[in-house]
Design a protein around this motif. Structure first.
Motif, PDB file in Angstrom:
ATOM      1  N   ARG A  17       0.824  -1.213   0.000  1.00  0.00           N
ATOM      2  CA  ARG A  17       0.000   0.000   0.000  1.00  0.00           C
ATOM      3  C   ARG A  17       0.855   1.259   0.000  1.00  0.00           C
ATOM      4  N   GLU A  18       1.935   1.235   0.737  1.00  0.00           N
ATOM      5  CA  GLU A  18       2.823   2.388   0.842  1.00  0.00           C
ATOM      6  C   GLU A  18       3.392   2.776  -0.531  1.00  0.00           C
ATOM      7  N   VAL A  19       3.630   1.791  -1.378  1.00  0.00           N
ATOM      8  CA  VAL A  19       4.149   2.065  -2.725  1.00  0.00           C
ATOM      9  C   VAL A  19       3.138   2.896  -3.515  1.00  0.00           C
ATOM     10  N   LEU A  20       1.857   2.542  -3.405  1.00  0.00           N
ATOM     11  CA  LEU A  20       0.829   3.316  -4.096  1.00  0.00           C
ATOM     12  C   LEU A  20       0.743   4.737  -3.560  1.00  0.00           C
ATOM     13  N   LEU A  21       0.863   4.891  -2.261  1.00  0.00           N
ATOM     14  CA  LEU A  21       0.814   6.236  -1.672  1.00  0.00           C
ATOM     15  C   LEU A  21       1.972   7.093  -2.167  1.00  0.00           C
ATOM     16  N   LYS A  22       3.161   6.520  -2.229  1.00  0.00           N
ATOM     17  CA  LYS A  22       4.327   7.269  -2.725  1.00  0.00           C
ATOM     18  C   LYS A  22       4.168   7.613  -4.199  1.00  0.00           C
ATOM     19  N   LEU A  23       3.634   6.681  -4.967  1.00  0.00           N
ATOM     20  CA  LEU A  23       3.402   6.933  -6.380  1.00  0.00           C
ATOM     21  C   LEU A  23       2.395   8.052  -6.572  1.00  0.00           C
ATOM     22  N   LEU A  24       1.375   8.082  -5.758  1.00  0.00           N
ATOM     23  CA  LEU A  24       0.341   9.107  -5.853  1.00  0.00           C
ATOM     24  C   LEU A  24       0.901  10.508  -5.581  1.00  0.00           C
TER      25      LEU A  24
END
Length: 62
Positions: A17-24
């Motif tokens: 999930r953290e990867v998606l947040l950073k990508l966002l």
């Protein structure tokens, strides 16, 4: 698939999930931002439902 395997897989997915947040947070995503946002929403829904079924797994996010 047994219960412990399912739990392990969901926990592994949750860790991404953290990867998606950073990508966002990336300013140059353009139209893919919609897809990333949708993926994050669906992931959050999956985690919520998982916690409803297996309440012993405490939430790491709100």
């Amino acid at each position: 698939m047994d219960q412990s395997t399912l739990k392990a897989r969901i926990i592994q997915i949750e860790s991404k999930r953290e990867v998606l947040l950073k990508l966002l947070e990336q300013p140059n995503l353009g139209t893919i931002r919609v897809d990333v946002n949708q993926a994050l929403e669906e992931l959050d829904e999956l985690i919520f439902e998982f916690r409803e079924i297996f309440p012993e797994n405490k939430p790491e996010f709100s």
